[in-house]
Design an enzyme around this catalytic site. Structure first.
Site, PDB file in Angstrom:
ATOM      1  N   GLU A  88       0.825  -1.204   0.000  1.00 42.94           N
ATOM      2  CA  GLU A  88       0.000   0.000   0.000  1.00 42.94           C
ATOM      3  C   GLU A  88       0.864   1.262   0.000  1.00 42.94           C
ATOM      4  O   GLU A  88       2.008   1.246   0.435  1.00 42.94           O
ATOM      5  CB  GLU A  88      -0.891   0.025   1.250  1.00 42.94           C
ATOM      6  CG  GLU A  88      -1.890  -1.109   1.260  1.00 42.94           C
ATOM      7  CD  GLU A  88      -2.819  -1.047   2.479  1.00 42.94           C
ATOM      8  OE1 GLU A  88      -3.837  -1.729   2.440  1.00 42.94           O
ATOM      9  OE2 GLU A  88      -2.544  -0.320   3.434  1.00 42.94           O
ATOM     10  N   CYS A 101       3.137   8.410   1.671  1.00 46.93           N
ATOM     11  CA  CYS A 101       3.687   7.438   2.609  1.00 46.93           C
ATOM     12  C   CYS A 101       3.953   6.163   1.814  1.00 46.93           C
ATOM     13  O   CYS A 101       3.028   5.533   1.299  1.00 46.93           O
ATOM     14  CB  CYS A 101       2.670   7.221   3.728  1.00 46.93           C
ATOM     15  SG  CYS A 101       3.195   6.013   4.950  1.00 46.93           S
ATOM     16  N   CYS A 108       6.623  -7.352   7.064  1.00 48.32           N
ATOM     17  CA  CYS A 108       7.660  -6.755   7.920  1.00 48.32           C
ATOM     18  C   CYS A 108       8.020  -7.743   9.025  1.00 48.32           C
ATOM     19  O   CYS A 108       7.148  -8.405   9.574  1.00 48.32           O
ATOM     20  CB  CYS A 108       7.138  -5.458   8.544  1.00 48.32           C
ATOM     21  SG  CYS A 108       8.365  -4.595   9.561  1.00 48.32           S
ATOM     22  N   CYS A 112       6.609  -5.409  15.860  1.00 53.74           N
ATOM     23  CA  CYS A 112       6.046  -4.468  16.830  1.00 53.74           C
ATOM     24  C   CYS A 112       4.623  -4.929  17.146  1.00 53.74           C
ATOM     25  O   CYS A 112       3.806  -5.096  16.246  1.00 53.74           O
ATOM     26  CB  CYS A 112       6.041  -3.049  16.261  1.00 53.74           C
ATOM     27  SG  CYS A 112       7.693  -2.472  15.838  1.00 53.74           S
ATOM     28  N   CYS A 115       1.353  -3.107  15.814  1.00 55.62           N
ATOM     29  CA  CYS A 115       1.272  -2.687  14.406  1.00 55.62           C
ATOM     30  C   CYS A 115       0.633  -3.764  13.536  1.00 55.62           C
ATOM     31  O   CYS A 115       1.083  -4.905  13.502  1.00 55.62           O
ATOM     32  CB  CYS A 115       2.669  -2.346  13.882  1.00 55.62           C
ATOM     33  SG  CYS A 115       2.678  -1.801  12.176  1.00 55.62           S
ATOM     34  N   CYS A 329      -1.417   5.333  10.310  1.00 57.01           N
ATOM     35  CA  CYS A 329      -0.193   4.665  10.746  1.00 57.01           C
ATOM     36  C   CYS A 329      -0.531   3.324  11.382  1.00 57.01           C
ATOM     37  O   CYS A 329      -1.391   3.246  12.255  1.00 57.01           O
ATOM     38  CB  CYS A 329       0.532   5.485  11.797  1.00 57.01           C
ATOM     39  SG  CYS A 329       0.788   7.177  11.352  1.00 57.01           S
TER      40      CYS A 329
END
Ligand code: SAH
Length: 338
Positions: A88, A101, A108, A112, A115, A329
């Site tokens: 994205e 962004c 990933c 975290c 997230c 975010c």
């Protein structure tokens, strides 16, 4: 090979190798990035022989936009890559310009806990051209110019360091997209050796560190990467970065209810950052349906802010964007199946 993968210097070397002229690379860059051609045939100031060679060596293929969602001031894009993976990118219309962004990896591995983007493990790094094309294609789709780029989409930029640096070199080139280096921000969860390497990078790009906690006890609970690179190690690297670059560093700090948002946490953070050329960006946490974290109340965020201010720490509260379309975010996903 995709032509958007190459810096102008690399193309210069390519043309010199063909016994052609160096300036050919600048011409190609202007065709690609200023005039935005979609086929090499249109490059009408380049002779036939050279053009044929270019066509044999490079392609000019784009990504596929497979979904687009709009909210006030935000457009979220889902791109499909040639191997069918998806990433994205999010366009934000600010009063100072349009900011994109950009994603840097498919999935990933940083782990975290708060997230959403990290729920899909890393499948691969993005190639440089796959980052460049996010910019080109959003600009073309919306008929606007992107003035700012933040590497804050899916992925950890410093886990894809070389491709990311090449990406910055390409988009910063004044014969190309020409995005000013001070308008480019790289965000990292704190990969210390790469922060140190980045300190020697010759461009005035902004660095943001996803800190999110004032001490290791809290940070270990919410960010797996902290086990490899503790806050102390990050701060040592940041100090070296600051002294080499003379630039200001941003610390991002998500406000998580009852996790890192007490006044004691604010005081501890102020002490940690005292005297550094930096500012703190407080990020109201975006809750996601899959994760148990809650956002801090507005009141808590404001008193955290006040405490930092009173202790002479520069601080801002991040404007909330794109929540309706899950473009905020930590809400980006590279798999839309579920
Ligand atoms: N991997 C890099 C780049 C991603 S930037 C990094 O960690 O910095 C994305 C930013 O959004 C990071 O600061 C991340 O910690 C933060 N974030 C993740 N999930 C979030 C959420 N649900 N709400 C608000 N911010 C979030």
């Amino acid at each position: 090979m995709n032509i958007y993968n190459f810096t102008r210097e690399e193309l210069e070397a390519y043309f010199l190798n063909l016994n052609d002229k160096k300036f050919r690379a600048t011409q190609v860059y202007e065709w690609l990035y200023k005039k935005r051609i979609t086929t090499f045939a249109d490059m009408n100031n380049i002779n036939k022989d050279i053009k044929e060679k270019i066509q044999k060596t490079f392609n000019i293929e784009k990504l596929t936009i497979i979904k687009k969602e709009e909210d006030t001031l935000v457009v979220k894009y889902l791109f499909e890559l040639a191997d069918k993976n998806k990433v994205e990118a999010v366009l934000m219309r600010h009063d100072y310009g349009n900011s994109l962004c950009v994603s840097t990896q498919v999935g990933c591995n940083m782990g975290c806990h708060f997230c959403e983007s990290g729920r899909l493990k890393k499948l691969r790094n993005l190639e440089t051209y796959e980052m460049v094309l996010q910019i080109i294609q959003v600009e073309e789709d919306l008929a606007l110019r992107i003035s700012h780029v933040v590497l804050m989409g899916i992925g950890e930029p410093f886990d894809n360091y070389d491709n990311v640096i090449k990406f910055i070199d390409i988009i910063n080139d004044n014969k190309g997209i020409d995005i000013g280096s001070r308008h480019i921000t790289v965000s990292t969860c704190g990969i210390v050796p790469k922060i140190l390497q980045f300190a020697d990078y010759d461009k005035q790009v902004n660095l943001a560190i996803s800190l999110h906690a004032p001490n290791d006890e809290i940070r270990n609970k919410i960010m797996s990467i902290n086990k490899a690179y503790s806050i102390k190690k990050i701060m040592e690297a940041v100090k070296i970065y600051l002294s080499k670059t003379k630039r200001r560093v941003t610390f991002e700090y998500i406000m998580l209810k009852d996790v890192n948002d007490s006044l004691a946490n604010a005081l501890e953070l102020a002490k940690l950052l005292k005297g550094l050329n930096c500012y703190v960006n407080l990020i109201p946490y975006n809750e996601t349906s899959q994760l148990e974290f809650k956002k801090s109340t507005q009141e808590t965020i404001l008193s955290f802010y006040d405490t930092l201010k009173k202790n002479n720490i520069n601080v801002t509260i991040r404007k909330e964007f794109g929540k309706k379309v899950s473009a905020a975010c930590g809400q980006l996903r590279s798999n839309w199946k579920e």
